[in-house]
Design a protein around this motif. Structure first.
Motif, mmCIF file in Angstrom:
data_model
loop_
_atom_site.group_PDB
_atom_site.id
_atom_site.type_symbol
_atom_site.label_atom_id
_atom_site.label_comp_id
_atom_site.label_asym_id
_atom_site.label_seq_id
_atom_site.Cartn_x
_atom_site.Cartn_y
_atom_site.Cartn_z
ATOM 1 N N ALA A 145 -5.092 -8.816 -1.682
ATOM 2 C CA ALA A 145 -5.066 -8.958 -0.220
ATOM 3 C C ALA A 145 -3.672 -8.651 0.322
ATOM 4 C CB ALA A 145 -5.491 -10.367 0.171
ATOM 5 N N LYS A 146 -2.633 -9.027 -0.435
ATOM 6 C CA LYS A 146 -1.262 -8.724 -0.018
ATOM 7 C C LYS A 146 -1.003 -7.216 -0.071
ATOM 8 C CE LYS A 146 0.628 -13.170 -1.547
ATOM 9 N NZ LYS A 146 1.505 -13.839 -2.542
ATOM 10 N N VAL A 147 -1.561 -6.551 -1.081
ATOM 11 C CA VAL A 147 -1.427 -5.093 -1.162
ATOM 12 C C VAL A 147 -2.030 -4.438 0.078
ATOM 13 C CG1 VAL A 147 -2.262 -3.039 -2.374
ATOM 14 C CG2 VAL A 147 -1.298 -4.944 -3.680
ATOM 15 N N ILE A 148 -3.202 -4.898 0.467
ATOM 16 C CA ILE A 148 -3.848 -4.352 1.660
ATOM 17 C C ILE A 148 -2.984 -4.591 2.894
ATOM 18 C CG2 ILE A 148 -5.846 -4.574 3.193
ATOM 19 C CD1 ILE A 148 -7.496 -5.246 0.670
ATOM 20 N N ALA A 149 -2.385 -5.787 2.986
ATOM 21 C CA ALA A 149 -1.577 -6.135 4.159
ATOM 22 C C ALA A 149 -0.354 -5.233 4.292
ATOM 23 C CB ALA A 149 -1.144 -7.599 4.079
ATOM 24 N N ILE A 150 0.353 -4.966 3.183
ATOM 25 C CA ILE A 150 1.560 -4.129 3.299
ATOM 26 C C ILE A 150 1.211 -2.664 3.538
ATOM 27 C CG2 ILE A 150 2.919 -5.704 1.860
ATOM 28 C CD1 ILE A 150 2.739 -3.571 -0.391
ATOM 29 N N CYS A 151 -0.017 -2.297 3.186
ATOM 30 C CA CYS A 151 -0.459 -0.910 3.393
ATOM 31 C C CYS A 151 -1.053 -0.670 4.774
ATOM 32 C CB CYS A 151 -1.489 -0.522 2.331
ATOM 33 S SG CYS A 151 -0.832 -0.376 0.657
ATOM 34 N N ARG A 152 -1.302 -1.739 5.518
ATOM 35 C CA ARG A 152 -1.989 -1.593 6.807
ATOM 36 C C ARG A 152 -1.265 -0.649 7.766
ATOM 37 N NH1 ARG A 152 -6.886 -1.602 8.845
ATOM 38 N NH2 ARG A 152 -7.374 -3.480 7.627
ATOM 39 N N PRO A 153 0.060 -0.734 7.936
ATOM 40 C CA PRO A 153 0.715 0.211 8.858
ATOM 41 C C PRO A 153 0.548 1.678 8.427
ATOM 42 C CG PRO A 153 2.165 -1.629 8.360
ATOM 43 C CD PRO A 153 1.009 -1.737 7.418
ATOM 44 N N ILE A 154 0.496 1.919 7.119
ATOM 45 C CA ILE A 154 0.293 3.286 6.622
ATOM 46 C C ILE A 154 -1.158 3.700 6.815
ATOM 47 C CG2 ILE A 154 0.620 4.831 4.669
ATOM 48 C CD1 ILE A 154 3.184 3.423 5.597
ATOM 49 N N TRP A 155 -2.059 2.782 6.521
ATOM 50 C CA TRP A 155 -3.493 3.027 6.641
ATOM 51 C C TRP A 155 -3.862 3.401 8.072
ATOM 52 C CZ3 TRP A 155 -7.555 -1.362 5.391
ATOM 53 C CH2 TRP A 155 -8.833 -0.810 5.375
ATOM 54 N N ASP A 156 -3.192 2.800 9.037
ATOM 55 C CA ASP A 156 -3.520 3.014 10.448
ATOM 56 C C ASP A 156 -2.929 4.297 11.026
ATOM 57 O OD1 ASP A 156 -4.976 0.694 10.467
ATOM 58 O OD2 ASP A 156 -3.462 -0.523 11.470
#
Length: 205
Positions: A145-156
């Motif tokens: 879940a932390k991996v997803i959180a730090i990737c969110r700005p890139i994902w968006d």
């Protein structure tokens, strides 16, 4: 014959100017070819980075859905008094995590492009994010879940934009306050009076 002789004499008289003109033409041609090669190489590099962002976003969506699925399954197992599955034993999770790391390395090269120099905070975020993702612990669902959180700005990010526009978009994201959880996990803080992301003493995944 007289005409030919006059032309030869003219060449002999002006040979140095002719040589300079030929050298100038050769130099101009060489510079033109070099510029064209640099332009093509730059366009290819930008396309490679955009493709990496597209693939990253696509795989991030699949990865996030799989983590959500395993989280629901873990909650159900806990409710039934059963042990939860190890997420890293799921080949889909581990496979997509490996792909995400590979694509992150390629995409992070965007920070080195000349058109990225106006986005200093995006460059700081990318550098910190890349190494955090590569070395992140992924032993349980909380870690994922932390991996997803730090990737969110890139994902968006919008992969259809140019690299300059992508970096400007990321600059806006990481300084907006909308992704504070990602900054906290990476141990970064946006300091208003200097307009820069700076490391903080606590945080990091």
């Amino acid at each position: 014959m007289g005409t030919i002789r006059r032309k030869l004499n003219a060449v002999r008289e002006h040979w140095f100017q002719i040589l300079i003109a030929c050298l100038a033409l050769a130099l101009a041609f060489g510079l033109g070819m070099s510029f064209q090669a640099d332009f093509v190489e730059g366009a290819q590099e930008e396309k490679q980075i955009q493709d990496a962002l597209y693939s990253f976003s696509h795989n991030m969506r699949i990865f996030s859905n799989d983590v959500d699925r395993m989280t629901r399954q873990a909650k159900q197992a806990e409710a039934n008094g059963e042990p939860a599955d190890d997420p890293m034993e799921d080949w889909v999770i581990s496979g997509h995590l490996a792909l995400l790391r590979e694509q992150a390395v390629v995409f992070a090269d965007i920070r080195d492009l000349p058109q990225s120099h106006r986005s200093p905070n995006a460059k700081i975020y990318l550098n910190t994010w890349k190494y955090a993702l590569l070395r992140a612990d992924c032993d349980d669902l909380d870690d994922l879940a932390k991996v997803i959180a730090i990737c969110r700005p890139i994902w968006d990010l919008d992969h259809d934009k140019s690299c300059r526009e992508i970096m400007a978009q990321l600059e806006g994201y990481v300084t907006s306050g909308d992704y504070q959880d990602a900054l906290d996990l990476l141990g970064l803080e946006f300091v208003d009076n200097v307009d820069l992301l700076l490391p903080i003493t606590q945080g990091g995944i």
